[in-house]
Each structure stands twice: as C-alpha cells, then as structure tokens.
Scaffold this active site. Structure first.
Site, PDB file in Angstrom:
ATOM      1  CB  SER A 123      -0.907   0.016   1.234  1.00 43.87           C
ATOM      2  OG  SER A 123      -1.577   1.262   1.355  1.00 43.87           O
ATOM      3  CE1 TYR A 179      -3.655  -1.789   5.566  1.00 38.38           C
ATOM      4  CE2 TYR A 179      -3.157   0.461   4.915  1.00 38.38           C
ATOM      5  CZ  TYR A 179      -3.552  -0.822   4.586  1.00 38.38           C
ATOM      6  OH  TYR A 179      -3.823  -1.145   3.280  1.00 38.38           O
TER       7      TYR A 179
END
Length: 256
Positions: free
Chosen positions: A136, A149
C-alpha cells in the site's frame, strides 16, 4: 496451458476482483479467505477450475496444507498473489489497541510470508513464476492514527524487496504493488476524503497488467505514484505539521 493462480484475501475487494478477471481468462484458481461461505459463493459464480480454501493466512500449517493440495490438483502455480490484509485505526497509548496492532501485523506481514513459503521451493526448482505482494502507499511514510497499518505495509515492502533479491536469477519474479485508495470494504468505513479513488475492478485490471509485465515495483494510480516519490523528500518538520492537522483518522476497533 491455462494459468494457475493462487489468491489470498479472495472473498471480497481486490482479491475477488482479481479472481473474476483471471477466471474469465480461463485460469485455474486457488482461492483463500477466512469467510468460507462467501468464498464458496464467489467460486460458484466463476467459470473453470476453482478450488477454495477457507483459512486464516496466519495459520502456517493450514496454508501449507492448502498449497500442497492445490499443487497436487493442478500443479505449481504460475502466479501467487498475497492480497490478504486487514486495517483499523490504532493508538499506541490505548490498551485495547495492543491486540489490534498484533493482529494487523500478523495478517499483513506474517500472512504474506506464510502465503509464499509453500511455493517458493517448487517455483525456484521450475525456474519460473511470479510472487505478487499487495502492499500500500500507506507503507511509504507513517500515518497518524494508523501506526499498525502503515508499519505493516512498510514491513511488507521491505520484505518483498528482500525476497526479490534472494530470488534474483532464479527465474521467479517478485512483484510489489502499492495501490492507493480502492473502493473496497476496507475503505468504505473511512470518513475522510480519499483522493484518486479507483473502482475495484479497474484496480484489478491494472494489477493484472503489472503482473503480466513483470514489474518489480509499481504504484497505482499514477497520481499516487507521483505522491509516493515525493513523500520521502518532505522534511519531517513539515510532514509532521501537515499530517497532524489535515488528514482524517481510520476508525478504531476490530481490523477489517
């Protein structure tokens, strides 16, 4: 010969969109997800040979057994896509978030290792194949309220680079994909602007193109690719001041 493709996190989002596109191309699929009922429903809607494996990617033994079953049925996969991932807002000072931190790191990092591990030896012996990690843009720099995250995706990026170098010259390509915002259940809970959002099927189309080309590292869409190049150049003092006041926070709670 039809492609043989293994996809984790296949019950929804990017994983399901990839499964649909590869199935339409006649690929034999091995699909992994925790939600067995949703996974089987997806498989029933797809043409061709589709094998489902309801399991948690953090379960090393279950992943290894599923991988062996798939290879016995259709052979060594041409493409292995480690797509399974979870996200939630986290605060280091909150006691209740410690378990959330651990879960996010386990799924997003160890789950990726567990996905590739059963296939690496056979793919190396065959001198071919692609190992694809879905990371990501969040892994490029830290994000407030999303420490777990962002850290997990940064770790995934570094792990994939390490693996790529380990397999250099073996014929096995390691591909790192950094999507920006994609319309999935993971982003549906966000209550803040998400620039350059991609529809999930369009994201899957672009990811398949990246895999076919064999790019070692790719960011999508192109606007996020520019941002990913610029972010590391921003001085810490400026980055901290901007991010502390101008970005929304991911909702805290159980990882999604």
């Amino acid at each position: 010969m039809a492609l043989r493709v293994w996809i984790t996190g296949a019950s929804s989002g990017i994983g399901a969109a990839l499964a649909r596109r590869y199935a339409a191309r006649g690929a034999s699929l091995g699909l992994v997800a925790r939600r067995g009922d949703v996974l089987r429903e997806l498989a029933a809607s797809l043409p061709g040979r589709v094998f489902t494996y309801p399991l948690d990617v953090t379960d090393t033994a279950a992943q290894a057994a599923a991988a062996q079953d798939f290879m016995q049925r259709v052979g060594v996969p041409d493409i292995v896509i480690a797509n399974a991932g979870v996200s939630a807002g986290t605060l280091t000072g909150a006691d209740e978030d410690l378990e959330v931190f651990a879960r996010i790191m386990a799924v997003n990092v160890q789950g990726m290792v567990n996905t590739f591990h059963p296939f690496v030896g056979s793919m190396r012996n065959g001198g071919r194949g692609r190992l694809v990690g879905i990371a990501s843009v969040a892994g490029v720099r830290g994000l407030p309220g999303a420490g777990a995250y962002a850290a997990s995706k940064a770790a995934a990026i570094a792990y994939l680079e390490s693996l790529r170098i380990e397999l250099h010259g073996s014929g096995v390509k390691v591909i790192t994909v950094l999507p920006g915002y994609v319309e999935t259940p993971m982003t549906a809970v966000n209550q803040y602007p998400m620039p350059f959002m991609l529809p999930v099927d369009e994201a899957a189309r672009r990811i398949i193109r990246i895999i076919r080309r064999g790019d070692s590292y790719a960011v999508l869409p192109w606007q996020m690719a520019i941002l990913a190049r610029l972010l590391p150049l921003v001085p810490n003092a400026l980055y901290d001041r901007i991010l502390a006041h101008s970005i929304g926070r991911k909702p805290r709670g159980l990882p999604v």
